[in-house]
Design an enzyme around this catalytic site. Structure first.
Site, short mmCIF file in Angstrom:
data_model
loop_
_atom_site.label_atom_id
_atom_site.label_comp_id
_atom_site.label_asym_id
_atom_site.label_seq_id
_atom_site.Cartn_x
_atom_site.Cartn_y
_atom_site.Cartn_z
N GLY A 113 -80.46 29.44 76.31
CA GLY A 113 -80.31 30.86 76.62
C GLY A 113 -81.01 31.75 75.61
CB CYS A 114 -80.94 31.83 71.92
SG CYS A 114 -79.17 32.15 71.78
CB THR A 115 -85.35 29.30 73.88
OG1 THR A 115 -84.89 28.62 72.70
CG2 THR A 115 -86.85 29.12 74.03
#
Length: 176
Positions: A55-57
């Site tokens: 998700g953060c990527t």
């Protein structure tokens, strides 16, 4: 203490608050302060859980892909997580991230802004749009829809750009 209800007293930053200042190291180890941007650009300050997670990527890559548009609209993108500067450096290099990533190792800034945790353990994903005067104009929180943060931020930044353009030609002197 006066009776004013500040973010510090409430423990959570809200729309209309002056954004709390901070100084943290970026992915190169350079100290970056929020006040460095006040008066110069809108700040898209996004808190995210962890480098190199799916998700953060996805969120970071989405910010990267829209970065030129943010810059053209007069905004600077700044990501904050509790990861180390070394982790941020690797993450930024691997995904060609052109914006600032700040290391909030003790989560002091995250706590100061009142960024919640998900399920009591996962650091939250919250984006704050801070205008050139340092006032929080929009907050968007969605742990499980990271790309939506970029869309929301861009819409607000464009609105602020339009307001600034209209304000420069229409607002009487001395009005904010």
């Amino acid at each position: 203490m006066s009776g004013s209800n500040t973010a510090e007293q409430r423990g959570k930053v809200q729309v209309g608050d002056l954004a709390p200042d901070f100084t943290l190291p970026d992915q190169t180890g350079r100290q970056v302060s929020l006040h460095d941007f006040i008066g110069k650009s809108v700040v898209v300050l996004y808190f995210y859980p962890k480098d190199n997670t799916p998700g953060c990527t996805a969120e970071a890559v989405c910010f990267r892909d829209s970065y030129v548009v943010f810059k053209q609209a007069g905004a600077e993108v700044i990501g904050i997580s509790s990861d180390s500067t070394e982790s941020h450096e690797q993450f930024a290099n691997q995904h060609r991230l052109p914006f600032i990533l700040l290391s909030d190792r003790g989560a002091a800034v995250r706590k100061r802004y009142g960024v919640p945790t998900t399920f009591g353990l996962l650091p939250g994903r919250v984006t704050y749009i801070i205008d050139k005067r340092g006032v929080v104009r929009h907050i968007f929180s969605s742990q499980f829809n990271p790309e939506k943060h970029v869309e929301e931020a861009l819409n607000i930044v464009r609105t602020l750009q339009d307001e600034e353009g209209a304000g420069a030609s229409q607002a009487p002197a001395g009005q904010a």
